[in-house]
Write a protein that holds these residues in place. Structure first.
Motif, PDB file in Angstrom:
ATOM      1  N   ARG A  27       0.856  -1.190   0.000  1.00 63.97           N
ATOM      2  CA  ARG A  27       0.000   0.000   0.000  1.00 63.97           C
ATOM      3  C   ARG A  27       0.890   1.237   0.000  1.00 63.97           C
ATOM      4  O   ARG A  27       1.580   1.515   0.970  1.00 63.97           O
ATOM      5  CB  ARG A  27      -0.927  -0.014   1.205  1.00 63.97           C
ATOM      6  CG  ARG A  27      -1.927  -1.163   1.159  1.00 63.97           C
ATOM      7  CD  ARG A  27      -2.868  -1.231   2.339  1.00 63.97           C
ATOM      8  NE  ARG A  27      -3.257   0.040   2.909  1.00 63.97           N
ATOM      9  CZ  ARG A  27      -4.210   0.859   2.437  1.00 63.97           C
ATOM     10  NH1 ARG A  27      -4.867   0.535   1.343  1.00 63.97           N
ATOM     11  NH2 ARG A  27      -4.511   1.990   3.035  1.00 63.97           N
ATOM     12  N   LEU A  28       0.854   1.973  -1.113  1.00 63.77           N
ATOM     13  CA  LEU A  28       1.735   3.116  -1.281  1.00 63.77           C
ATOM     14  C   LEU A  28       0.957   4.340  -1.746  1.00 63.77           C
ATOM     15  O   LEU A  28      -0.098   4.220  -2.367  1.00 63.77           O
ATOM     16  CB  LEU A  28       2.810   2.808  -2.334  1.00 63.77           C
ATOM     17  CG  LEU A  28       3.673   1.579  -2.102  1.00 63.77           C
ATOM     18  CD1 LEU A  28       4.483   1.272  -3.350  1.00 63.77           C
ATOM     19  CD2 LEU A  28       4.573   1.788  -0.903  1.00 63.77           C
ATOM     20  N   GLU A  29       1.519   5.517  -1.464  1.00 67.62           N
ATOM     21  CA  GLU A  29       1.021   6.776  -1.999  1.00 67.62           C
ATOM     22  C   GLU A  29       2.226   7.581  -2.454  1.00 67.62           C
ATOM     23  O   GLU A  29       3.316   7.453  -1.893  1.00 67.62           O
ATOM     24  CB  GLU A  29       0.290   7.595  -0.936  1.00 67.62           C
ATOM     25  CG  GLU A  29      -1.087   7.119  -0.586  1.00 67.62           C
ATOM     26  CD  GLU A  29      -1.780   8.043   0.390  1.00 67.62           C
ATOM     27  OE1 GLU A  29      -2.991   8.205   0.244  1.00 67.62           O
ATOM     28  OE2 GLU A  29      -1.133   8.597   1.292  1.00 67.62           O
ATOM     29  N   LEU A  30       2.026   8.417  -3.444  1.00 66.95           N
ATOM     30  CA  LEU A  30       3.056   9.352  -3.869  1.00 66.95           C
ATOM     31  C   LEU A  30       2.676  10.717  -3.326  1.00 66.95           C
ATOM     32  O   LEU A  30       1.642  11.275  -3.698  1.00 66.95           O
ATOM     33  CB  LEU A  30       3.157   9.390  -5.397  1.00 66.95           C
ATOM     34  CG  LEU A  30       4.242  10.302  -5.959  1.00 66.95           C
ATOM     35  CD1 LEU A  30       5.627   9.757  -5.603  1.00 66.95           C
ATOM     36  CD2 LEU A  30       4.097  10.458  -7.457  1.00 66.95           C
ATOM     37  N   ILE A  31       3.485  11.239  -2.422  1.00 67.62           N
ATOM     38  CA  ILE A  31       3.198  12.525  -1.792  1.00 67.62           C
ATOM     39  C   ILE A  31       4.422  13.418  -1.943  1.00 67.62           C
ATOM     40  O   ILE A  31       5.511  13.080  -1.484  1.00 67.62           O
ATOM     41  CB  ILE A  31       2.840  12.358  -0.303  1.00 67.62           C
ATOM     42  CG1 ILE A  31       1.623  11.436  -0.172  1.00 67.62           C
ATOM     43  CG2 ILE A  31       2.593  13.716   0.352  1.00 67.62           C
ATOM     44  CD1 ILE A  31       1.246  11.091   1.242  1.00 67.62           C
ATOM     45  N   ALA A  32       4.221  14.537  -2.614  1.00 68.15           N
ATOM     46  CA  ALA A  32       5.287  15.520  -2.825  1.00 68.15           C
ATOM     47  C   ALA A  32       6.532  14.867  -3.425  1.00 68.15           C
ATOM     48  O   ALA A  32       7.652  15.168  -3.037  1.00 68.15           O
ATOM     49  CB  ALA A  32       5.616  16.245  -1.529  1.00 68.15           C
ATOM     50  N   GLY A  33       6.324  13.949  -4.372  1.00 63.04           N
ATOM     51  CA  GLY A  33       7.420  13.319  -5.077  1.00 63.04           C
ATOM     52  C   GLY A  33       8.101  12.182  -4.348  1.00 63.04           C
ATOM     53  O   GLY A  33       9.087  11.644  -4.823  1.00 63.04           O
ATOM     54  N   GLN A  34       7.557  11.795  -3.190  1.00 67.43           N
ATOM     55  CA  GLN A  34       8.151  10.714  -2.403  1.00 67.43           C
ATOM     56  C   GLN A  34       7.146   9.582  -2.238  1.00 67.43           C
ATOM     57  O   GLN A  34       5.966   9.816  -2.001  1.00 67.43           O
ATOM     58  CB  GLN A  34       8.579  11.223  -1.025  1.00 67.43           C
ATOM     59  CG  GLN A  34       9.643  12.297  -1.103  1.00 67.43           C
ATOM     60  CD  GLN A  34      10.059  12.790   0.261  1.00 67.43           C
ATOM     61  OE1 GLN A  34      10.103  12.011   1.206  1.00 67.43           O
ATOM     62  NE2 GLN A  34      10.361  14.065   0.362  1.00 67.43           N
ATOM     63  N   ILE A  35       7.632   8.347  -2.357  1.00 71.45           N
ATOM     64  CA  ILE A  35       6.774   7.176  -2.185  1.00 71.45           C
ATOM     65  C   ILE A  35       6.674   6.874  -0.701  1.00 71.45           C
ATOM     66  O   ILE A  35       7.679   6.666  -0.026  1.00 71.45           O
ATOM     67  CB  ILE A  35       7.343   5.963  -2.942  1.00 71.45           C
ATOM     68  CG1 ILE A  35       7.415   6.280  -4.436  1.00 71.45           C
ATOM     69  CG2 ILE A  35       6.492   4.722  -2.685  1.00 71.45           C
ATOM     70  CD1 ILE A  35       8.164   5.252  -5.248  1.00 71.45           C
ATOM     71  N   ILE A  36       5.454   6.888  -0.190  1.00 70.53           N
ATOM     72  CA  ILE A  36       5.197   6.717   1.238  1.00 70.53           C
ATOM     73  C   ILE A  36       4.390   5.438   1.444  1.00 70.53           C
ATOM     74  O   ILE A  36       3.378   5.217   0.770  1.00 70.53           O
ATOM     75  CB  ILE A  36       4.393   7.917   1.803  1.00 70.53           C
ATOM     76  CG1 ILE A  36       5.063   9.254   1.446  1.00 70.53           C
ATOM     77  CG2 ILE A  36       4.168   7.765   3.298  1.00 70.53           C
ATOM     78  CD1 ILE A  36       6.412   9.479   2.061  1.00 70.53           C
ATOM     79  N   ARG A  37       4.834   4.604   2.392  1.00 67.90           N
ATOM     80  CA  ARG A  37       4.054   3.412   2.753  1.00 67.90           C
ATOM     81  C   ARG A  37       2.864   3.840   3.599  1.00 67.90           C
ATOM     82  O   ARG A  37       3.006   4.604   4.547  1.00 67.90           O
ATOM     83  CB  ARG A  37       4.908   2.444   3.561  1.00 67.90           C
ATOM     84  CG  ARG A  37       5.845   1.652   2.724  1.00 67.90           C
ATOM     85  CD  ARG A  37       6.424   0.481   3.512  1.00 67.90           C
ATOM     86  NE  ARG A  37       7.289  -0.295   2.664  1.00 67.90           N
ATOM     87  CZ  ARG A  37       8.616  -0.248   2.724  1.00 67.90           C
ATOM     88  NH1 ARG A  37       9.212   0.516   3.602  1.00 67.90           N
ATOM     89  NH2 ARG A  37       9.335  -0.985   1.911  1.00 67.90           N
TER      90      ARG A  37
END
Length: 81
Positions: A27-37
């Motif tokens: 489960r990932l999101e892209l936030i402000a150019g960074q991949i966040i779990r």
């Protein structure tokens, strides 16, 4: 302090997913150019989502389009769920 961070674009993020770089269950999101779990979904999370959706549908009806836990691209470097 990290000063030389290369940001990932939404287009690059999607390409990485298509290439199978991420595990399908991850489960990932892209936030402000960074991949966040993202944290794992659980009973409390699901209950909160269900109650919130029910409340919004009761109050807003067909006036808005509700997308529950669907990705939304905010800019070229962020796509949140």
């Amino acid at each position: 302090m990290l000063t030389n961070i290369r940001l990932i674009s939404v287009q690059e993020y999607h390409k990485m997913a298509e290439m199978g770089i991420f595990h399908p269950e991850e489960r990932l999101e892209l936030i402000a150019g960074q991949i966040i779990r993202m944290s794992a979904k659980g009973t409390a999370h699901e209950s909160a989502i269900t109650r919130t959706e029910r409340l919004l549908r009761q109050r807003l009806g067909d006036k808005v389009l509700l997308r529950i836990q669907s990705p939304v691209q905010l800019d070229d470097y962020s796509e949140k769920e």
